[in-house]
Design an enzyme around this catalytic site. Structure first.
Site, short mmCIF file in Angstrom:
data_model
loop_
_atom_site.label_atom_id
_atom_site.label_comp_id
_atom_site.label_asym_id
_atom_site.label_seq_id
_atom_site.Cartn_x
_atom_site.Cartn_y
_atom_site.Cartn_z
N GLU A 210 0.83 -1.20 0.00
CA GLU A 210 0.00 0.00 0.00
C GLU A 210 0.87 1.26 0.00
O GLU A 210 0.38 2.35 0.22
CB GLU A 210 -0.93 0.00 1.22
CG GLU A 210 -1.91 -1.16 1.23
CD GLU A 210 -2.86 -1.10 2.41
OE1 GLU A 210 -3.86 -0.38 2.31
OE2 GLU A 210 -2.60 -1.78 3.42
N ARG B 148 5.03 2.85 -1.59
CA ARG B 148 5.83 2.98 -2.81
C ARG B 148 7.05 2.07 -2.77
O ARG B 148 7.89 2.17 -1.88
CB ARG B 148 6.27 4.44 -2.98
CG ARG B 148 6.95 4.70 -4.31
CD ARG B 148 7.25 6.17 -4.53
NE ARG B 148 8.42 6.59 -3.76
CZ ARG B 148 8.41 7.55 -2.86
NH1 ARG B 148 7.28 8.17 -2.58
NH2 ARG B 148 9.52 7.90 -2.24
N ALA C 95 2.08 2.89 8.03
CA ALA C 95 1.53 3.92 7.16
C ALA C 95 2.34 5.20 7.27
O ALA C 95 2.71 5.63 8.37
CB ALA C 95 0.07 4.18 7.52
N ALA D 77 4.49 3.60 12.22
CA ALA D 77 3.79 4.50 11.31
C ALA D 77 4.31 5.93 11.48
O ALA D 77 4.51 6.41 12.60
CB ALA D 77 2.29 4.46 11.57
N ASN E 49 10.08 7.98 20.17
CA ASN E 49 9.66 8.24 21.54
C ASN E 49 8.70 9.43 21.53
O ASN E 49 9.06 10.53 21.13
CB ASN E 49 10.88 8.53 22.42
CG ASN E 49 10.52 8.62 23.88
OD1 ASN E 49 9.66 9.40 24.28
ND2 ASN E 49 11.21 7.83 24.70
#
Length: 344
Positions: free
Chosen positions: A221, A223, A264, A280, A319
């Site tokens: 999902e 590149r 993501a 993410a 963090n």
């Protein structure tokens, strides 16, 4: 003649009004064809040696089909079909895997990748860009940009529409081959020359460049940039990025190991080992300072991300209190130091 070839393919393509090749479609490219096949086709094509793209006629196509009937039934059947073509035909014979020197050669190299006959970095693509003309990819095929406006007007005058899907050097892969066992939600996002392994799903936000791809199975999902190869069982989350080697002067070959997860909107500028996780939204470049934590969450040392390239079982995170990039592992501090020294 008895000769071995790196690759052989019979294709049908598109030329502009100056008879320059715009693209070539090879239905059944061969890698390392048998000497028997080469011996059968060489006299008909007038081939002697080297890497050559040889135009051939419908009559020659029938002769080639007959010559291969008892040697390779699939190639013989293809040539019988090509003999009926109204479009120009070309036979591309590559004695060695050298840098391509013509558009038909360049297209054959891209076909070898997308047919899964070679993996990314498994074929010489040096100097390929000047050999791929920038063309309009339309609902009637490839069109030379210098001829596009006239054809658009001609279509309108007939009450039709010439639709331009893209203007690019690379066509979409699925107009040339759909590998078995894959799902591609938006086919425009996978270029010819991509290697899409069985079991791979490329969702709408996914993108796979040429000379890049996936071992499969996996979910893409994000590149997959040129030169990047993703190992089996790895997932790339929505909008994530893998740094390619075509821009920014980078020469590090980025790869993703097996069983990895890139979250993501995350990104990597280093090769990942097996079973790595990138949180993410976290983009790791080679020079990113990373706080290395052991299994007790104790700081072992601060290293550059490139020092962790290719190491297995790592979790990269940021963090949320101080913004530091951290790397968590299930190894002890002693094991971590040994791994780092071995890597260096």
């Amino acid at each position: 003649m008895s000769q071995s070839l790196f690759s052989l393919a019979f294709g049908v393509g598109t030329q502009n009004r100056q008879d320059a090749w715009l693209e070539v479609f090879y239905a059944l490219p061969l890698l390392n064809p048998s000497a028997e096949i080469v011996a059968a086709v060489a006299p008909i094509l007038g081939y002697s040696s080297g890497n050559q793209a040889l135009a051939f006629t419908s009559q020659q196509a029938y002769q080639l089909a007959d010559a291969l009937k008892g040697i390779d039934a699939a190639q013989s059947a293809l040539l019988s079909r090509l003999a009926e073509s109204q479009k120009p035909l070309v036979a591309t014979l590559l004695a060695e895997d050298a840098a391509p020197s013509s558009t038909p050669e360049a297209y054959l190299k891209l076909h070898l990748l997308s047919h899964r006959l070679v993996k990314p970095h498994g074929v010489n693509l040096s100097g390929i860009f000047p050999l791929l003309p920038n063309v309009a990819w339309t609902n009637i095929g490839a069109v030379d940009l210098a001829e596009l406006a006239e054809l658009q007007l001609e279509a309108r005058l007939k009450g039709k529409l010439l639709e331009v899907f893209s203007v690019d050097k690379f066509p979409k892969m699925t107009d040339y081959v759909v590998p078995a066992g894959v799902r591609i939600a938006d086919t425009a996002r996978v270029r010819l020359g991509a290697y899409i392994g069985e079991g791979t799903t490329v969702m709408h936000e996914g993108f796979v460049n040429f000379n890049a791809g996936t071992e499969g199975p996996g979910m893409i999902e994000g590149r997959v940039s040129a030169g990047v190869f993703v190992g089996k069982g790895s997932d790339l989350g929505g909008g994530c990025s893998t740094m390619g080697t075509l821009s920014g002067g980078g020469n590090i070959v980025i790869s993703v190991g097996e069983g990895c997860l890139i979250g993501a909107n995350a990104g990597i500028g280093i090769p990942l080992g097996d079973r790595n996780i990138v949180e993410a939204g976290l983009y790791i470049t080679a020079g990113t300072k990373v706080a290395l934590l052991d299994e007790q969450n104790t700081l072992v040392k601060v290293v550059k991300a490139r020092d962790l390239a290719g190491q297995p079982d790592l979790l990269f995170r940021r963090n949320s209190q101080n913004g530091a990039v951290e790397c968590k592992t299930n190894k002890t501090a002693i094991e971590l130091n040994e791994a780092l020294h071995a890597h260096n």
